[in-house]
Design a protein around this motif. Structure first.
Motif, mmCIF file in Angstrom:
data_model
loop_
_atom_site.group_PDB
_atom_site.id
_atom_site.type_symbol
_atom_site.label_atom_id
_atom_site.label_comp_id
_atom_site.label_asym_id
_atom_site.label_seq_id
_atom_site.Cartn_x
_atom_site.Cartn_y
_atom_site.Cartn_z
ATOM 1 N N PHE B 205 0.808 -1.216 0.000
ATOM 2 C CA PHE B 205 0.000 0.000 0.000
ATOM 3 C C PHE B 205 0.848 1.275 0.000
ATOM 4 O O PHE B 205 0.344 2.358 0.252
ATOM 5 N N VAL B 206 2.142 1.096 -0.248
ATOM 6 C CA VAL B 206 2.969 2.268 -0.526
ATOM 7 C C VAL B 206 3.012 2.355 -2.048
ATOM 8 O O VAL B 206 3.429 1.404 -2.695
ATOM 9 N N PRO B 207 2.529 3.442 -2.626
ATOM 10 C CA PRO B 207 2.555 3.512 -4.089
ATOM 11 C C PRO B 207 3.998 3.633 -4.570
ATOM 12 O O PRO B 207 4.489 4.718 -4.866
ATOM 13 N N CYS B 208 4.683 2.477 -4.645
ATOM 14 C CA CYS B 208 6.130 2.494 -4.835
ATOM 15 C C CYS B 208 6.533 2.317 -6.300
ATOM 16 O O CYS B 208 7.700 2.120 -6.602
ATOM 17 N N GLU B 214 0.199 7.811 -10.329
ATOM 18 C CA GLU B 214 -0.090 7.771 -8.895
ATOM 19 C C GLU B 214 0.818 6.796 -8.153
ATOM 20 O O GLU B 214 0.503 6.357 -7.063
ATOM 21 N N ASN B 216 1.207 3.782 -8.731
ATOM 22 C CA ASN B 216 0.609 2.462 -8.615
ATOM 23 C C ASN B 216 0.745 1.595 -9.856
ATOM 24 O O ASN B 216 0.124 0.546 -9.955
#
Ligand SMILES: [Cu+2]
Ligand SMILES: [Cu+2]
Lengths: 301, 234
Positions: B205-208, B214, B216
């Motif tokens: 859930f870390v948009p890494c 975004e 994602n």
């Protein structure tokens, strides 16, 4: 004298008799079907009866079905009647030749056109009325419930899960959703990234979740039970897994759930940004927090 | 009528069209199946020798996996029973089993887009062991470190934030597979695999996915990187 093809045709008397038969059969069949649609199937039609919104949607679907079913049955009645009665027989090789009839054609156009126009008017009227309030009315809803006692539930969509924020319970955020019965709920639907769609099927609530926008939907809970929340806007690899189940419970059960969640979440609630109607992810790059709109790095509060 | 240089019979022309059509379809299918066939390895969690109903799972998260089509993408390596590392996020565990997980985290971190994911949930005892201390919440705002990734199985309600490494340390692992002599944080926890046979998806859930919409896209949407499955089997 030119030779013409000689199809057997009905006399106008015979034609009228057949028309009366068709209409009579159709009428009986249509009345029976409509009664079944309204009273037997109707109460089980989607999305059910859990909220006023769901009931409104179910009523609309019932009305549309009751108008549409006779049209379909007229076509079927005519078709079966033609197969049975207008076919070739001993005294003639070919079936009867059906000619155009201006009155019949005009009646068909007028009746079906008025049905469609009525449904367009009915649908529009229903949308403006409370029955449309579950559909997401944007940031400034044209219809608001008469009561001011609203439970505020913020729906935050993110890839790929819904979370819920409760401004009346210390601004806590949860991954599950419970609602009290007999309560008017205001859903404030927003997103932290792309466009999602909050679809609480049995509640009759379906509202797009747009980033930087607060899409407001209302529903009044009327029955306890389980409802499904699903994302209904294709949003990436785990879109299909973006669902959870919620429950409508008694008011006391809801209160004790919400209060225990508030206590359990106290440590993480402190880390959350101030409650706002929309949020902007940080400009810091990947990750980096979400903040009230206009304060993209959380430095203003 | 203008004369054509070459005149083909109707049958010959139809044949040419059909053959080129079939060739095009064949090429498309070849591409699709070739893509579908390439899947990361599936690693079966190792049976514990000391505890009943328990399997062990050792994973590492690298800022750059170092192999495959996108060696610069973030992703996971998982260790099998023989101690061999596989670059994958596909894991098999038995039903009704405690899954003991150890994650070596080699990537740098930051604040969370949604700080909700700083809270640990769905693990035995409600806490994870981070570098030797029990924590129910991992501070996403600690300067220099923050949270690098989160290990989340939504279907089992498991959420584990993975504390980041300070990106400016000397022995920062530049490319995977990383080893324990390089800077890392160690998070261990256990969760119950549940009583049903099911394939649970898991994600971060870390948009890494740096540089993607975004954050994602890319690794966030790729098996073997930040997207995977926990196959709970009989
Ligand atoms: Cu979605
Ligand atoms: Cu990640």
């Amino acid at each position: 004298m030119a030779k013409t093809m000689n199809f057997p045709t009905y006399s106008s008397e015979e034609g009228k008799k057949h028309a009366r038969n068709i209409v009579a059969i159709w009428f009986v069949v249509a009345v029976i079907a409509d009664l079944i649609v309204w009273f037997v199937y109707g109460p089980h039609m989607p999305p059910g009866t859990m909220t006023d919104q769901a009931r409104g949607a179910q009523f609309d679907i019932k009305v549309v079905s009751v108008m549409a079913v006779p049209v379909l049955l007229f076509l079927w009645t005519f078709g079966f009647y033609a197969v049975a009665k207008f076919r070739g027989g001993k005294d003639r090789a070919e079936g009867y030749y059906i000619k155009g009839n201006v009155k019949t054609q005009a009646a068909w156009y007028i009746i079906t056109a008025s049905l469609v126009l009525f449904l367009a008017g009915f649908g529009t009227y229903e949308l403006v009325l409370p029955a449309g309030a579950g559909g997401g009315e944007g940031p400034s809803p044209i219809w608001r419930p008469s009561t001011n006692k609203l439970l505020q539930v913020q729906v935050i969509a993110q890839q790929w899960r819904f979370t819920y924020r409760w401004p009346q319970f210390g601004g806590m955020e949860t991954t599950s959703i419970n609602l009290p019965i007999n309560t008017e709920i205001q859903f404030n639907v927003t997103s932290l990234d792309v466009i999602h769609d909050f679809w609480a099927y049995q509640l009759g609530v379906k509202a797009d979740a747009n980033p930087d926008s607060n899409n407001v939907a209302f529903a009044k809970t009327l029955e306890t039970g389980r409802f499904t929340v699903r994302c209904d806007e294709l949003c990436g690899i785990w879109h299909g897994a973006m669902f959870n189940y919620g429950h409508v419970v008694s008011q006391s059960q809801f209160l004790s759930w919400a209060q225990s969640m508030e206590a359990q979440n106290a440590s993480v609630t402190k880390l959350l940004p101030k409650y706002a109607t929309t949020y902007t992810p940080s400009y810091l790059g990947a990750g980096g927090g979400y903040y009230p709109a206009g304060d993209p790095n959380g430095t203003l509060n | 009528m203008p004369r054509r240089g070459v005149s083909l019979s109707k049958g010959a022309r139809a044949g040419i069209v059909l053959i080129s059509f079939a060739a095009a379809i064949g090429l498309i299918l070849f591409g699709i199946f070739g893509y579908l066939r390439s899947s990361p390895d599936v690693v079966t969690a190792t049976q514990s020798t000391s505890q009943p109903n328990t399997v062990n799972l050792v994973m590492q998260v690298d800022g750059a996996v170092g192999v495959g089509a996108h060696p610069n993408w973030v992703g996971y390596w998982v260790q099998d029973a023989n101690g061999v590392w596989h670059q994958t996020t596909l894991v098999k565990v038995p039903v009704n089993t405690n899954v003991h997980v150890t994650v070596y985290e080699y990537d740098s971190g930051g604040a969370l887009r949604n700080p909700e994911w700083a809270k640990v949930s769905g693990v035995s005892g409600g806490q994870v062991n981070l570098n030797g201390t029990e924590d129910a919440i991992v501070n996403p705002n600690s300067p220099g470190n923050g949270i690098a990734h989160t290990f989340v199985i939504p279907g089992l309600n498991v959420t584990v934030p993975l504390y980041g490494v300070n990106g400016s340390v000397k022995n920062f692992c530049q490319t995977g597979p990383c080893n324990l002599s390089e800077a890392h944080t160690t998070t261990s926890f256990a969760f119950f695999s549940g009583s049903s046979v099911h394939s649970y998806h898991w994600q971060c859930f870390v948009p890494c996915g740096l540089g993607y919409l975004e954050g994602n896209g890319g690794p966030m949407q790729s098996l073997g990187n930040m997207a995977g499955f926990f196959e709970v089997v009989k």
